[in-house]
Scaffold this motif. Structure first.
Motif, PDB file in Angstrom:
ATOM      1  N   MET A  82       0.694  -1.440  -0.122  1.00 20.63           N
ATOM      2  CA  MET A  82       0.231  -0.021  -0.107  1.00 20.63           C
ATOM      3  C   MET A  82       0.588   1.606  -0.150  1.00 20.63           C
ATOM      4  SD  MET A  82      -3.124  -0.159  -0.630  1.00 20.63           S
ATOM      5  CE  MET A  82      -4.420  -1.551  -0.555  1.00 20.63           C
ATOM      6  N   ASP A  83       1.811   0.779  -0.018  1.00 16.34           N
ATOM      7  CA  ASP A  83       3.191   2.220   0.310  1.00 16.34           C
ATOM      8  C   ASP A  83       3.239   2.913  -1.322  1.00 16.34           C
ATOM      9  OD1 ASP A  83       3.678   2.016   2.842  1.00 16.34           O
ATOM     10  OD2 ASP A  83       5.665   0.719   2.121  1.00 16.34           O
ATOM     11  N   TRP A  84       3.183   2.737  -2.303  1.00 16.61           N
ATOM     12  CA  TRP A  84       2.642   2.905  -3.564  1.00 16.61           C
ATOM     13  C   TRP A  84       1.468   3.180  -3.744  1.00 16.61           C
ATOM     14  CZ3 TRP A  84      -1.176   1.581  -7.181  1.00 16.61           C
ATOM     15  CH2 TRP A  84      -2.223   0.999  -6.812  1.00 16.61           C
ATOM     16  N   TRP A  85      -0.325   3.119  -2.915  1.00 14.95           N
ATOM     17  CA  TRP A  85      -0.828   4.514  -3.373  1.00 14.95           C
ATOM     18  C   TRP A  85      -0.772   5.234  -2.717  1.00 14.95           C
ATOM     19  CZ3 TRP A  85      -4.293   5.272   0.523  1.00 14.95           C
ATOM     20  CH2 TRP A  85      -6.010   5.121  -0.093  1.00 14.95           C
ATOM     21  N   ASN A  86      -0.715   5.098  -1.279  1.00 15.24           N
ATOM     22  CA  ASN A  86      -0.520   6.356  -0.378  1.00 15.24           C
ATOM     23  C   ASN A  86       1.158   7.401  -1.671  1.00 15.24           C
ATOM     24  OD1 ASN A  86      -1.384   5.748   1.489  1.00 15.24           O
ATOM     25  ND2 ASN A  86      -0.230   4.704   2.542  1.00 15.24           N
ATOM     26  N   VAL A  87       2.132   7.158  -1.963  1.00 11.92           N
ATOM     27  CA  VAL A  87       2.826   8.244  -2.655  1.00 11.92           C
ATOM     28  C   VAL A  87       1.370   8.540  -4.313  1.00 11.92           C
ATOM     29  CG1 VAL A  87       4.601   7.917  -4.225  1.00 11.92           C
ATOM     30  CG2 VAL A  87       4.338   6.628  -1.874  1.00 11.92           C
ATOM     31  N   SER A  88       1.161   7.067  -4.170  1.00 14.52           N
ATOM     32  CA  SER A  88       0.514   7.780  -5.387  1.00 14.52           C
ATOM     33  C   SER A  88      -1.032   8.574  -5.569  1.00 14.52           C
ATOM     34  CB  SER A  88      -0.055   6.676  -7.265  1.00 14.52           C
ATOM     35  OG  SER A  88      -1.052   5.986  -6.106  1.00 14.52           O
ATOM     36  N   VAL A  89      -1.952   8.286  -4.415  1.00 10.87           N
ATOM     37  CA  VAL A  89      -2.702   9.806  -4.551  1.00 10.87           C
ATOM     38  C   VAL A  89      -2.617  10.520  -3.265  1.00 10.87           C
ATOM     39  CG1 VAL A  89      -4.093   8.382  -2.622  1.00 10.87           C
ATOM     40  CG2 VAL A  89      -4.384   7.125  -4.364  1.00 10.87           C
ATOM     41  N   PHE A  90      -1.510  10.678  -2.709  1.00  8.38           N
ATOM     42  CA  PHE A  90      -1.663  11.892  -2.215  1.00  8.38           C
ATOM     43  C   PHE A  90      -0.273  12.991  -2.843  1.00  8.38           C
ATOM     44  CE2 PHE A  90      -2.827   9.216   1.276  1.00  8.38           C
ATOM     45  CZ  PHE A  90      -4.482   9.644   1.448  1.00  8.38           C
ATOM     46  N   GLY A  91       1.163  12.015  -3.659  1.00  6.33           N
ATOM     47  CA  GLY A  91       1.896  12.444  -4.265  1.00  6.33           C
ATOM     48  C   GLY A  91       1.434  13.172  -5.696  1.00  6.33           C
ATOM     49  N   VAL A  92       1.773  11.663  -6.476  1.00  4.33           N
ATOM     50  CA  VAL A  92       1.612  11.964  -7.727  1.00  4.33           C
ATOM     51  C   VAL A  92       0.499  12.566  -8.687  1.00  4.33           C
ATOM     52  CG1 VAL A  92       2.407  10.366  -9.942  1.00  4.33           C
ATOM     53  CG2 VAL A  92       3.706   9.798  -7.468  1.00  4.33           C
ATOM     54  N   ILE A  93      -0.769  11.854  -8.743  1.00  2.00           N
ATOM     55  CA  ILE A  93      -1.386  12.082  -9.071  1.00  2.00           C
ATOM     56  C   ILE A  93      -1.738  13.715  -9.137  1.00  2.00           C
ATOM     57  CG2 ILE A  93      -4.572  11.635  -8.911  1.00  2.00           C
ATOM     58  CD1 ILE A  93      -4.010   8.912  -8.416  1.00  2.00           C
ATOM     59  N   PRO A  94      -2.325  14.572  -7.759  1.00  4.49           N
ATOM     60  CA  PRO A  94      -2.327  15.541  -7.933  1.00  4.49           C
ATOM     61  C   PRO A  94      -1.381  16.523  -8.497  1.00  4.49           C
ATOM     62  CG  PRO A  94      -2.521  15.155  -5.551  1.00  4.49           C
ATOM     63  CD  PRO A  94      -1.810  13.767  -6.262  1.00  4.49           C
ATOM     64  N   VAL A  95      -0.468  16.377  -8.694  1.00  6.34           N
ATOM     65  CA  VAL A  95       1.106  16.916  -9.014  1.00  6.34           C
ATOM     66  C   VAL A  95       1.032  17.226 -10.406  1.00  6.34           C
ATOM     67  CG1 VAL A  95       3.221  16.434  -9.246  1.00  6.34           C
ATOM     68  CG2 VAL A  95       2.496  17.071  -6.742  1.00  6.34           C
ATOM     69  N   LEU A  96       0.716  15.368 -10.968  1.00  9.66           N
ATOM     70  CA  LEU A  96       0.598  15.664 -12.262  1.00  9.66           C
ATOM     71  C   LEU A  96       0.121  16.548 -12.872  1.00  9.66           C
ATOM     72  CD1 LEU A  96       1.928  12.090 -13.125  1.00  9.66           C
ATOM     73  CD2 LEU A  96       2.767  13.752 -13.631  1.00  9.66           C
ATOM     74  N   ILE A 115      -5.329  18.745  -0.666  1.00  8.30           N
ATOM     75  CA  ILE A 115      -3.811  18.434  -1.623  1.00  8.30           C
ATOM     76  C   ILE A 115      -3.760  19.130  -2.681  1.00  8.30           C
ATOM     77  CG2 ILE A 115      -2.091  17.053  -2.050  1.00  8.30           C
ATOM     78  CD1 ILE A 115      -2.225  15.301   0.077  1.00  8.30           C
ATOM     79  N   ALA A 116      -5.033  18.612  -3.044  1.00 10.33           N
ATOM     80  CA  ALA A 116      -5.036  19.415  -5.139  1.00 10.33           C
ATOM     81  C   ALA A 116      -5.718  20.697  -5.597  1.00 10.33           C
ATOM     82  CB  ALA A 116      -6.152  17.548  -5.151  1.00 10.33           C
ATOM     83  N   ILE A 117      -6.430  20.522  -4.275  1.00 12.13           N
ATOM     84  CA  ILE A 117      -6.792  22.526  -4.434  1.00 12.13           C
ATOM     85  C   ILE A 117      -6.113  22.915  -4.225  1.00 12.13           C
ATOM     86  CG2 ILE A 117      -8.345  24.078  -3.311  1.00 12.13           C
ATOM     87  CD1 ILE A 117     -10.728  21.758  -3.405  1.00 12.13           C
ATOM     88  N   THR A 118      -4.829  23.136  -3.314  1.00 22.96           N
ATOM     89  CA  THR A 118      -4.152  23.661  -2.634  1.00 22.96           C
ATOM     90  C   THR A 118      -2.759  23.717  -3.498  1.00 22.96           C
ATOM     91  OG1 THR A 118      -4.282  23.447   0.012  1.00 22.96           O
ATOM     92  CG2 THR A 118      -2.319  23.674  -0.879  1.00 22.96           C
ATOM     93  N   LEU A 119      -2.507  23.051  -4.326  1.00 22.35           N
ATOM     94  CA  LEU A 119      -2.075  22.630  -5.460  1.00 22.35           C
ATOM     95  C   LEU A 119      -2.287  23.451  -6.595  1.00 22.35           C
ATOM     96  CD1 LEU A 119      -0.437  18.951  -5.649  1.00 22.35           C
ATOM     97  CD2 LEU A 119       0.557  20.881  -5.093  1.00 22.35           C
ATOM     98  N   THR A 120      -3.312  23.208  -6.776  1.00 21.38           N
ATOM     99  CA  THR A 120      -3.812  24.724  -7.695  1.00 21.38           C
ATOM    100  C   THR A 120      -4.052  25.710  -7.720  1.00 21.38           C
ATOM    101  OG1 THR A 120      -5.228  22.421  -8.189  1.00 21.38           O
ATOM    102  CG2 THR A 120      -6.545  24.202  -9.342  1.00 21.38           C
ATOM    103  N   ALA A 121      -4.179  26.079  -6.611  1.00 18.32           N
ATOM    104  CA  ALA A 121      -4.498  27.455  -5.720  1.00 18.32           C
ATOM    105  C   ALA A 121      -2.555  27.746  -6.460  1.00 18.32           C
ATOM    106  CB  ALA A 121      -4.290  27.318  -4.237  1.00 18.32           C
ATOM    107  N   ILE A 122      -1.562  27.371  -5.726  1.00 23.05           N
ATOM    108  CA  ILE A 122      -0.442  27.872  -5.611  1.00 23.05           C
ATOM    109  C   ILE A 122      -0.286  27.495  -7.280  1.00 23.05           C
ATOM    110  CG2 ILE A 122       1.812  27.169  -5.684  1.00 23.05           C
ATOM    111  CD1 ILE A 122       1.120  25.484  -3.408  1.00 23.05           C
TER     112      ILE A 122
END
Length: 93
Positions: A1-15, A71-78
């Motif tokens: 599940m580590d890859w799930w956490n990284v993808s859901v909370f990091g990779v997907i919103p940033v991409l 996280i996604a809304i914060t990145l969008t605001a930035i």
């Protein structure tokens, strides 16, 4: 599940935010929506029990998805702030 956490909370919103920032800044507001849809798809692929088990479903929709959206809304605001600064810099030249 580590890859799930990284993808859901990091990779997907940033991409999602990064791709929309580079390709179509006028559609940047859709980044959290696309990101949430991709998160749900990845979660269903990673844990098919999300659809049948109430505990997993509550974890995804009650805990993980709201955190992901923050996280996604914060990145969008930035990204909107960066787009504003880029546009302001171009207009001063």
């Amino acid at each position: 599940m580590d890859w799930w956490n990284v993808s859901v909370f990091g990779v997907i919103p940033v991409l999602c935010v990064g791709i929309l920032f580079c390709l179509r800044r006028t559609a940047l507001w859709t980044a959290p929506i696309f990101s949430a849809v991709l998160t749900i798809l990845v979660s269903v692929i990673a844990m098919p029990s999300v659809l049948s088990d109430r505990e997993h479903s509550a974890m995804l929709f009650g805990i993980a998805l709201p955190i992901h959206l923050v996280i996604a809304i914060t990145l969008t605001a930035i990204a909107y702030g960066a787009a504003y600064l880029l546009k302001k810099g171009r207009s001063q030249r």
